[in-house]
Write a protein that holds these residues in place. Structure first.
Motif, PDB file in Angstrom:
ATOM      1  N   ALA A 109      74.183  20.271  65.074  1.00 25.36           N
ATOM      2  CA  ALA A 109      73.740  19.029  64.416  1.00 25.36           C
ATOM      3  C   ALA A 109      72.219  18.976  64.301  1.00 25.36           C
ATOM      4  CB  ALA A 109      74.250  17.817  65.193  1.00 25.36           C
ATOM      5  N   GLU A 110      71.530  19.412  65.355  1.00 24.02           N
ATOM      6  CA  GLU A 110      70.054  19.416  65.319  1.00 24.02           C
ATOM      7  C   GLU A 110      69.561  20.396  64.253  1.00 24.02           C
ATOM      8  OE1 GLU A 110      68.614  18.775  69.925  1.00 24.02           O
ATOM      9  OE2 GLU A 110      69.485  20.699  69.381  1.00 24.02           O
ATOM     10  N   ARG A 111      70.219  21.528  64.197  1.00 25.95           N
ATOM     11  CA  ARG A 111      69.812  22.570  63.236  1.00 25.95           C
ATOM     12  C   ARG A 111      69.934  22.057  61.799  1.00 25.95           C
ATOM     13  NH1 ARG A 111      72.025  26.564  65.976  1.00 25.95           N
ATOM     14  NH2 ARG A 111      74.027  26.403  64.962  1.00 25.95           N
ATOM     15  N   ARG A 112      71.074  21.479  61.538  1.00 26.79           N
ATOM     16  CA  ARG A 112      71.288  20.911  60.191  1.00 26.79           C
ATOM     17  C   ARG A 112      70.213  19.872  59.879  1.00 26.79           C
ATOM     18  NH1 ARG A 112      76.381  18.912  56.928  1.00 26.79           N
ATOM     19  NH2 ARG A 112      75.448  17.110  55.974  1.00 26.79           N
ATOM     20  N   ALA A 113      69.901  19.035  60.867  1.00 29.46           N
ATOM     21  CA  ALA A 113      68.918  17.967  60.628  1.00 29.46           C
ATOM     22  C   ALA A 113      67.531  18.550  60.337  1.00 29.46           C
ATOM     23  CB  ALA A 113      68.867  17.030  61.835  1.00 29.46           C
ATOM     24  N   VAL A 114      67.101  19.570  61.092  1.00 28.30           N
ATOM     25  CA  VAL A 114      65.743  20.081  60.843  1.00 28.30           C
ATOM     26  C   VAL A 114      65.675  20.837  59.518  1.00 28.30           C
ATOM     27  CG1 VAL A 114      64.963  20.175  63.246  1.00 28.30           C
ATOM     28  CG2 VAL A 114      66.002  22.178  62.246  1.00 28.30           C
ATOM     29  N   VAL A 115      66.747  21.541  59.189  1.00 32.11           N
ATOM     30  CA  VAL A 115      66.730  22.304  57.918  1.00 32.11           C
ATOM     31  C   VAL A 115      66.701  21.332  56.742  1.00 32.11           C
ATOM     32  CG1 VAL A 115      68.105  23.816  56.431  1.00 32.11           C
ATOM     33  CG2 VAL A 115      67.787  24.389  58.845  1.00 32.11           C
ATOM     34  N   ILE A 116      67.550  20.323  56.796  1.00 34.77           N
ATOM     35  CA  ILE A 116      67.576  19.361  55.690  1.00 34.77           C
ATOM     36  C   ILE A 116      66.248  18.589  55.643  1.00 34.77           C
ATOM     37  CG2 ILE A 116      68.733  17.274  54.824  1.00 34.77           C
ATOM     38  CD1 ILE A 116      71.360  18.646  55.673  1.00 34.77           C
ATOM     39  N   GLY A 117      65.668  18.330  56.803  1.00 31.80           N
ATOM     40  CA  GLY A 117      64.358  17.676  56.832  1.00 31.80           C
ATOM     41  C   GLY A 117      63.307  18.490  56.076  1.00 31.80           C
ATOM     42  N   GLU A 118      63.365  19.796  56.236  1.00 27.39           N
ATOM     43  CA  GLU A 118      62.431  20.665  55.504  1.00 27.39           C
ATOM     44  C   GLU A 118      62.665  20.555  53.996  1.00 27.39           C
ATOM     45  OE1 GLU A 118      59.938  22.860  56.458  1.00 27.39           O
ATOM     46  OE2 GLU A 118      60.079  21.985  58.451  1.00 27.39           O
ATOM     47  N   LEU A 119      63.934  20.523  53.612  1.00 26.27           N
ATOM     48  CA  LEU A 119      64.244  20.441  52.178  1.00 26.27           C
ATOM     49  C   LEU A 119      63.764  19.118  51.591  1.00 26.27           C
ATOM     50  CD1 LEU A 119      67.806  22.074  51.999  1.00 26.27           C
ATOM     51  CD2 LEU A 119      65.571  23.130  51.694  1.00 26.27           C
ATOM     52  N   VAL A 120      63.910  18.051  52.367  1.00 24.27           N
ATOM     53  CA  VAL A 120      63.429  16.737  51.909  1.00 24.27           C
ATOM     54  C   VAL A 120      61.920  16.782  51.707  1.00 24.27           C
ATOM     55  CG1 VAL A 120      63.126  14.319  52.581  1.00 24.27           C
ATOM     56  CG2 VAL A 120      65.343  15.439  52.913  1.00 24.27           C
ATOM     57  N   GLU A 121      61.228  17.408  52.656  1.00 25.69           N
ATOM     58  CA  GLU A 121      59.770  17.478  52.547  1.00 25.69           C
ATOM     59  C   GLU A 121      59.349  18.214  51.273  1.00 25.69           C
ATOM     60  OE1 GLU A 121      57.932  18.564  56.265  1.00 25.69           O
ATOM     61  OE2 GLU A 121      56.196  19.326  55.174  1.00 25.69           O
ATOM     62  N   ARG A 122      60.115  19.266  50.931  1.00 20.56           N
ATOM     63  CA  ARG A 122      59.716  20.061  49.755  1.00 20.56           C
ATOM     64  C   ARG A 122      60.272  19.533  48.443  1.00 20.56           C
ATOM     65  NH1 ARG A 122      60.793  25.940  52.500  1.00 20.56           N
ATOM     66  NH2 ARG A 122      60.202  25.109  54.532  1.00 20.56           N
ATOM     67  N   PHE A 123      61.501  19.014  48.482  1.00 19.59           N
ATOM     68  CA  PHE A 123      62.162  18.689  47.209  1.00 19.59           C
ATOM     69  C   PHE A 123      62.487  17.203  47.041  1.00 19.59           C
ATOM     70  CE2 PHE A 123      63.135  23.137  48.221  1.00 19.59           C
ATOM     71  CZ  PHE A 123      62.530  23.734  47.125  1.00 19.59           C
ATOM     72  N   GLY A 124      62.093  16.396  48.024  1.00 21.46           N
ATOM     73  CA  GLY A 124      62.250  14.952  47.867  1.00 21.46           C
ATOM     74  C   GLY A 124      63.524  14.396  48.490  1.00 21.46           C
ATOM     75  N   ALA A 125      63.672  13.080  48.394  1.00 25.25           N
ATOM     76  CA  ALA A 125      64.725  12.344  49.110  1.00 25.25           C
ATOM     77  C   ALA A 125      66.135  12.779  48.702  1.00 25.25           C
ATOM     78  CB  ALA A 125      64.549  10.847  48.860  1.00 25.25           C
ATOM     79  N   LYS A 126      66.278  13.289  47.446  1.00 22.76           N
ATOM     80  CA  LYS A 126      67.635  13.683  47.012  1.00 22.76           C
ATOM     81  C   LYS A 126      68.184  14.811  47.878  1.00 22.76           C
ATOM     82  CE  LYS A 126      66.527  12.598  42.254  1.00 22.76           C
ATOM     83  NZ  LYS A 126      65.921  13.278  41.112  1.00 22.76           N
ATOM     84  N   ALA A 127      67.282  15.558  48.514  1.00 18.19           N
ATOM     85  CA  ALA A 127      67.728  16.685  49.355  1.00 18.19           C
ATOM     86  C   ALA A 127      68.404  16.208  50.632  1.00 18.19           C
ATOM     87  CB  ALA A 127      66.539  17.581  49.691  1.00 18.19           C
ATOM     88  N   ALA A 128      68.280  14.915  50.934  1.00 16.40           N
ATOM     89  CA  ALA A 128      68.808  14.400  52.212  1.00 16.40           C
ATOM     90  C   ALA A 128      70.326  14.281  52.233  1.00 16.40           C
ATOM     91  CB  ALA A 128      68.188  13.030  52.508  1.00 16.40           C
ATOM     92  N   SER A 129      70.972  14.343  51.057  1.00 18.71           N
ATOM     93  CA  SER A 129      72.415  14.053  51.015  1.00 18.71           C
ATOM     94  C   SER A 129      73.230  15.203  50.422  1.00 18.71           C
ATOM     95  CB  SER A 129      72.652  12.792  50.180  1.00 18.71           C
ATOM     96  OG  SER A 129      71.788  11.763  50.584  1.00 18.71           O
TER      97      SER A 129
END
Ligand SMILES: Cc1cc2nc3c(=O)[nH]c(=O)nc-3n(C[C@H](O)[C@H](O)[C@H](O)COP(=O)(O)OP(=O)(O)OC[C@H]3O[C@@H](n4cnc5c(N)ncnc54)[C@H](O)[C@@H]3O)c2cc1C
Length: 177
Positions: A77-97
């Motif tokens: 769960a932590e891994r998924r959260a940090v990876v998706i967090g990186e995607l949000v930082e680069r590609f914006g809020a749509k990457a969160a879902s």
């Protein structure tokens, strides 16, 4: 001896490959190609891994080296959260879902023991690099690590196979002549 020592000194490394799946490749609509590199981050590389249609949207994340080993110590769960967090930082809020998330830790795969692109620590290419493509008697070497172009990737593997096949055919024709 040089060829054997070269083999012993070029191991695979720690690699995670992660596919984060979205309904669509939203980054394309934002004018982005999806490719990014952030050495040392939990999402070292990102690559747009969709077909032409962009549906579904698949973002491939490749995390390598010490960052991959750190990622491996987290729980899922932590891994998924940090990876998706990186995607949000680069590609914006749509990457969160994302609609789904798939990961593979190649370092813990029983028969692989690590991921692509064997690396040569300091001194290895200097001492043993000359053995990468040099035939040993009748043995000709293919393999992606022997390719001067796209070493470590499928493209390099195919090129090396073509080069080795050409070497063998040339050697054969010398014998036949
Ligand atoms: C986790 C991972 C992810 C990757 N992702 C990508 C990617 O997204 N894009 C990309 O372009 N590339 C990727 N690659 C790299 C790509 O898969 C390799 O570069 C390519 O497959 C190497 O081809 P090769 O012919 O050099 O070696 P291999 O495909 O390793 O082929 C060597 C073959 O030799 C066989 N063999 C070994 N020893 C013997 C023996 N003594 N006798 C008989 N057979 C033997 C092995 O079983 C194997 O089938 C990835 C690799 C890994 C491991």
């Amino acid at each position: 001896v040089d060829r054997m020592f070269l083999h012993q000194r070029m191991p695979g490394g720690a690699v995670f490959k992660i596919s984060v799946v979205y309904d669509t490749a939203f980054w394309r609509a934002d004018g982005l190609c999806g490719q990014s590199a952030a050495p040392g981050s939990p999402a070292t590389l990102t690559i747009d891994a969709c077909t032409d249609t962009g549906v579904p949207g698949i973002m491939c994340v490749i995390t390598e080296g010490s960052a991959a080993r750190r990622l491996g110590r987290l729980d899922a769960a932590e891994r998924r959260a940090v990876v998706i967090g990186e995607l949000v930082e680069r590609f914006g809020a749509k990457a969160a879902s994302p609609v789904s998330y798939h990961e593979q830790n190649w370092a813990v795969e029983r028969y692989s023991g690590g991921g692509m692109i064997s690396h040569a620590p300091p001194g290895v290419l200097t001492e043993f690099g000359h053995a990468l493509r040099t035939p040993c008697g009748r043995i000709h070497w293919a393999g992606t690590e022997s390719s001067a172009i796209m070493c470590g990737w499928i493209d390099g593997a195919v090129r090396s196979g073509e080069r080795a096949a050409a070497e063998v055919m040339a050697a054969d024709s010398v014998v036949a002549a």
